[in-house]
Design a protein around this motif. Structure first.
Motif, PDB file in Angstrom:
ATOM      1  N   PRO A  61       8.563  -3.035  -2.259  1.00 37.69           N
ATOM      2  CA  PRO A  61       8.828  -3.648  -3.565  1.00 37.69           C
ATOM      3  C   PRO A  61       7.639  -3.497  -4.507  1.00 37.69           C
ATOM      4  N   PHE A 108       6.999  14.119  -1.496  1.00 36.88           N
ATOM      5  CA  PHE A 108       6.768  14.629  -2.835  1.00 36.88           C
ATOM      6  C   PHE A 108       6.123  16.005  -2.821  1.00 36.88           C
ATOM      7  N   ALA A 150       5.981  -3.353   3.396  1.00 37.83           N
ATOM      8  CA  ALA A 150       7.226  -4.065   3.132  1.00 37.83           C
ATOM      9  C   ALA A 150       7.152  -5.479   3.699  1.00 37.83           C
ATOM     10  N   ALA A 181       8.968   4.917  -2.831  1.00 35.77           N
ATOM     11  CA  ALA A 181       9.877   5.761  -2.054  1.00 35.77           C
ATOM     12  C   ALA A 181       9.924   5.324  -0.593  1.00 35.77           C
ATOM     13  N   LEU A 182       8.933   4.539  -0.158  1.00 32.38           N
ATOM     14  CA  LEU A 182       8.972   4.016   1.206  1.00 32.38           C
ATOM     15  C   LEU A 182       9.759   2.709   1.272  1.00 32.38           C
ATOM     16  N   GLY A 183      10.286   2.304   0.138  1.00 26.03           N
ATOM     17  CA  GLY A 183      11.031   1.059   0.116  1.00 26.03           C
ATOM     18  C   GLY A 183      10.129  -0.160   0.013  1.00 26.03           C
ATOM     19  N   ASN A 229       0.461  12.975  -1.043  1.00 23.60           N
ATOM     20  CA  ASN A 229      -0.139  11.793  -1.661  1.00 23.60           C
ATOM     21  C   ASN A 229      -0.368  10.666  -0.654  1.00 23.60           C
ATOM     22  N   MET A 246      14.925   6.705  -7.287  1.00 22.82           N
ATOM     23  CA  MET A 246      13.560   6.817  -7.805  1.00 22.82           C
ATOM     24  C   MET A 246      13.581   7.206  -9.278  1.00 22.82           C
ATOM     25  N   ARG A 263      15.880   2.792  -0.918  1.00 23.63           N
ATOM     26  CA  ARG A 263      14.740   3.672  -0.645  1.00 23.63           C
ATOM     27  C   ARG A 263      14.268   3.572   0.797  1.00 23.63           C
ATOM     28  N   ARG A 264      14.558   2.455   1.446  1.00 24.36           N
ATOM     29  CA  ARG A 264      14.208   2.356   2.867  1.00 24.36           C
ATOM     30  C   ARG A 264      15.149   3.215   3.702  1.00 24.36           C
ATOM     31  N   ARG A 280       3.253  17.027  -4.352  1.00 29.38           N
ATOM     32  CA  ARG A 280       1.836  16.980  -3.994  1.00 29.38           C
ATOM     33  C   ARG A 280       1.664  15.976  -2.875  1.00 29.38           C
ATOM     34  N   MET A 292      11.528   9.839   0.999  1.00 28.20           N
ATOM     35  CA  MET A 292      11.209  10.936   0.082  1.00 28.20           C
ATOM     36  C   MET A 292       9.818  11.488   0.363  1.00 28.20           C
ATOM     37  N   ASN A 297      17.775   8.559  -4.246  1.00 26.25           N
ATOM     38  CA  ASN A 297      17.212   7.327  -3.676  1.00 26.25           C
ATOM     39  C   ASN A 297      16.742   6.356  -4.764  1.00 26.25           C
ATOM     40  N   VAL A 303      15.301  -1.235  -3.504  1.00 23.53           N
ATOM     41  CA  VAL A 303      14.308  -1.244  -2.430  1.00 23.53           C
ATOM     42  C   VAL A 303      14.973  -0.913  -1.089  1.00 23.53           C
ATOM     43  N   VAL A 335      12.654   4.582 -11.901  1.00 21.97           N
ATOM     44  CA  VAL A 335      11.274   4.077 -11.976  1.00 21.97           C
ATOM     45  C   VAL A 335      10.661   4.437 -13.322  1.00 21.97           C
ATOM     46  N   ILE A 336      11.116   5.557 -13.892  1.00 20.72           N
ATOM     47  CA  ILE A 336      10.607   5.984 -15.199  1.00 20.72           C
ATOM     48  C   ILE A 336      11.250   5.109 -16.272  1.00 20.72           C
ATOM     49  N   PRO A 337      10.430   4.547 -17.204  1.00 21.21           N
ATOM     50  CA  PRO A 337      10.992   3.647 -18.212  1.00 21.21           C
ATOM     51  C   PRO A 337      12.081   4.340 -19.035  1.00 21.21           C
ATOM     52  N   ARG A 346      15.926  12.800  -7.279  1.00 20.47           N
ATOM     53  CA  ARG A 346      15.380  11.441  -7.435  1.00 20.47           C
ATOM     54  C   ARG A 346      16.474  10.402  -7.692  1.00 20.47           C
ATOM     55  N   ARG A 392       4.439  -5.744  -4.113  1.00 23.46           N
ATOM     56  CA  ARG A 392       3.632  -5.400  -2.938  1.00 23.46           C
ATOM     57  C   ARG A 392       2.937  -4.062  -3.128  1.00 23.46           C
TER      58      ARG A 392
END
Lengths: 259, 351
Positions: B246, A91, A113, B242-244, A95, A53, A84-85, A93, A89, A51, A81, A56-58, A48, B249
């Motif tokens: 923001p 995951f 986006a 993860a898809l970029g 989703n 990610m 990550r583009r 599970r 990724m 990219n 952002v 993202v966790i505080p 994680r 959005r």
């Protein structure tokens, strides 16, 4: 265009807790790199960070450098952002977005986006991505049906289609088959071998046979001890790691003599 | 197999225990009711309400003792609990059905097209006729304006609390939202009266009433939206990041649509809650007997005020109109609710 990734002396934290320490590793482009190791050793955490990610966790943050074709993704002014583009990724599970149809799910990365796209372009992206994920033949007649109506294996391939629809350079997979049956697993593994033609792939797996089947390079992670941060024990070509590992811990883990 | 078990009673199988016959429950029920009636007739105690209570108690006692003797402790407790659950359900539903039935019967007695469209202009309290048209207009406008303020603000506040709020500010806001849920509605009216009428020197109007209602709607909307956003799986947010995509959005296109059904229900519940409020309206708008389509100027009627006014007039004609007004109010809330449910079903996650 696929790109290589290089981690340089990366430490990863959750608040004050140091989860992973001192990882230096090169992920070659157009190759599959597998992360193996016992639960809680930090494989997913390392994945994680590639990219961005993790943050993202505080309270979570990263020290060290992660280079994408030589460019530090943690450098000043880098927009996560955009990272990550470039680095997609998948995951553990499946989703898919429950409010969206199959086609909308595939287009989610592009549409959400904020990019505008002509209808014919959109259809082309949907077909290309679904073909890329070996799902096109199964869903081409019901693209407007909800994505959550598919089977678990199909949902996971839909998520892969969604990830490759934004045309990333690197694809990260966090135990993508652990919720799937053997047949779906095989389908995903075949797909990974096809995708590696165009992408750099990093996969976290608990399944040693899977690492052996799909990966070119394997990295073994382990905890230094209870309450200690996880670390990279060794990495090398998959055949080397599996046939003659340098470290005793790796051999113990691979041969199953490990708690 | 167990050959050394303790000697059991002479039963064919240890799996089959004693059972009350099928006719047990209706028989005990009937005899309990009979006993209660007999007691009521001989002693002249209480009315039908007391009789019902006595019947329920007799039923509980007889059934429990019988079941305990035949079936054992666990079954007796099971029957006792089952009876309590059913009777409390009935106890809860009786007043509800009774209120609805009464409103329906008494309201339909005065219902007509004229009643829905006429105002009370030049209709004396004693006279038959007149209608709720002016009050329907007022209620729709006031509740509509209140919702136009409270729904967006409430949803945005909830988004802040769930998606952005960290640390002290979020906790303080969350705490005050809880406190606001308990605000007596007249306090909301007083607040608007003080700020709007005394403070700004503006005249009382339907708009002022709408502001008071908006204050009452806010905590309900914030709370329900917050709960709905919290149950959106974090997987979906991460998949979107993860898809970029923001963050804002992601919230707009993934989180909100997933939670939309619940949010719409919450907003409608808040509308239902304030549509019947009377107290804050007393302070913020004067009652009028005429149509007033302008919420910004002059007194404006509304259904709760109409009902209150007609009941306090106290003549048989005006009380009849009050029942009619109540029926119209309940119907409006119900229509709102049905519309919201249909909308929510349309937007709900499929699959």
């Amino acid at each position: 265009m696929s790109k290589s990734v290089e981690l340089q002396d990366v430490d990863i934290y959750y608040g004050t807790f140091k989860a992973v320490e001192g990882v230096s590793l090169t992920v070659a482009k157009n190759a599959v790199t597998a992360f193996i190791g016992p639960s809680g050793c930090g494989k997913s955490t390392v994945l994680r960070t590639i990219n961005r990610m993790h943050e993202v966790i505080p309270g979570a943050y990263v020290k060290g450098k992660v280079l994408l074709n030589g460019e530090d993704i943690y450098g000043t002014g880098v927009d996560p952002v955009n990272v990550r583009r470039t680095i997609g990724m998948v995951f553990q599970r499946p989703n898919p977005f429950p409010t969206m149809s199959i086609a909308e799910n595939v287009l989610a990365g592009v549409r959400l986006a904020g990019e505008r796209m002509s209808k014919s372009d959109a259809e082309a992206v949907v077909e290309e991505s679904l073909r890329g994920a070996n799902l096109w033949e199964e869903v081409k007649d019901r693209l407007d049906r909800p994505g959550s109506g598919l089977s678990g294996g199909q949902q996971q391939r839909l998520c892969i289609a969604r990830a490759i629809a934004v045309k990333p350079d690197v694809l990260l997979m966090d135990e993508p088959c652990s919720a799937l049956d053997p047949i779906s697993t095989l389908a995903i593994e075949d797909l990974i071998r096809e995708l590696v033609e165009d992408y750099t792939i990093v996969i976290v797996t608990h399944n040693m046979q899977q690492a052996g089947r799909v990966s070119d390079t394997t990295a073994f992670f382990n905890l230094a001890g209870v309450g200690q941060p996880g670390r990279l024990v060794e990495s090398g070509t998959t055949s080397d790691i599996f046939s003659h590992p340098k470290e005793q811990a790796t051999e113990d883990y691979i041969s199953g003599r490990f708690g | 197999m167990a050959t050394t078990t303790m000697p059991t009673r002479s039963q064919p199988s240890s799996l089959i225990g004693g059972q009350l016959p099928r006719w047990a429950t209706p028989t005990v029920g009937a005899s309990a009711v009979a006993a209660a009636f007999a007691l009521n007739l001989t002693t002249g105690l209480a009315g039908w309400f007391g009789t019902a209570i006595v019947a329920a108690l007799v039923f509980l006692v007889i059934q429990s003792i019988w079941s305990f003797r035949v079936e054992g402790r666990r079954h007796a407790v099971d029957r006792l609990a089952t009876t309590l659950v059913y009777s409390t359900f009935v106890a809860a539903i009786v007043p509800l059905v009774s209120v609805l039935f009464t409103v329906l019967v008494k309201g339909l007695a005065v219902m007509s097209w004229a009643f829905l469209t006429d105002s009370m202009r030049n209709v004396s309290p004693r006279a038959e006729g007149g209608g709720v048209g002016h009050a329907i207009v007022g209620t729709l406008q006031q509740v509509g304006i209140a919702a136009a303020f409270a729904v967006p603000v409430g949803i945005l506040a909830a988004i802040y609390l769930v998606e952005y709020g960290r640390g002290r500010l979020a906790k303080v806001i969350s705490f005050f939202v809880d406190v606001m849920t308990g605000i007596p509605s007249i306090v909301a009216g007083l607040f608007i009266f003080t700020a709007f009428v005394l403070g700004l020197g503006l005249e009382r109007s339907g708009f002022a009433a709408a502001l008071a209602l908006a204050i009452l709607m806010l905590p309900v909307i914030i709370r329900t939206t917050e709960e709905m956003l919290k149950i959106v799986p974090n997987d979906l947010r991460e998949a979107s990041y993860a898809l970029g995509v923001p963050k804002f959005r992601t919230i707009l296109k993934v989180v909100l649509p997933t939670a939309l059904a619940g949010i719409v229900t919450g907003a409608m519940l808040s509308v239902a809650r304030v549509a019947g409020e009377t107290a804050p309206l007393l302070l913020t708008t004067f009652l009028t007997q005429s149509y007033n389509y302008n919420p910004l100027e002059g007194p404006q009627a509304s259904l709760p005020l109409f009902i209150w006014d007609q009941i306090t007039s106290g003549t048989s004609a005006s009380v009849g109109r009050a029942w009619g007004g109540a029926l119209v109010l309940i119907t409006i809330v119900m229509l709102f609710y049905i519309t919201a449910k249909l909308l929510a079903a349309r937007f709900a996650p499929k699959g």
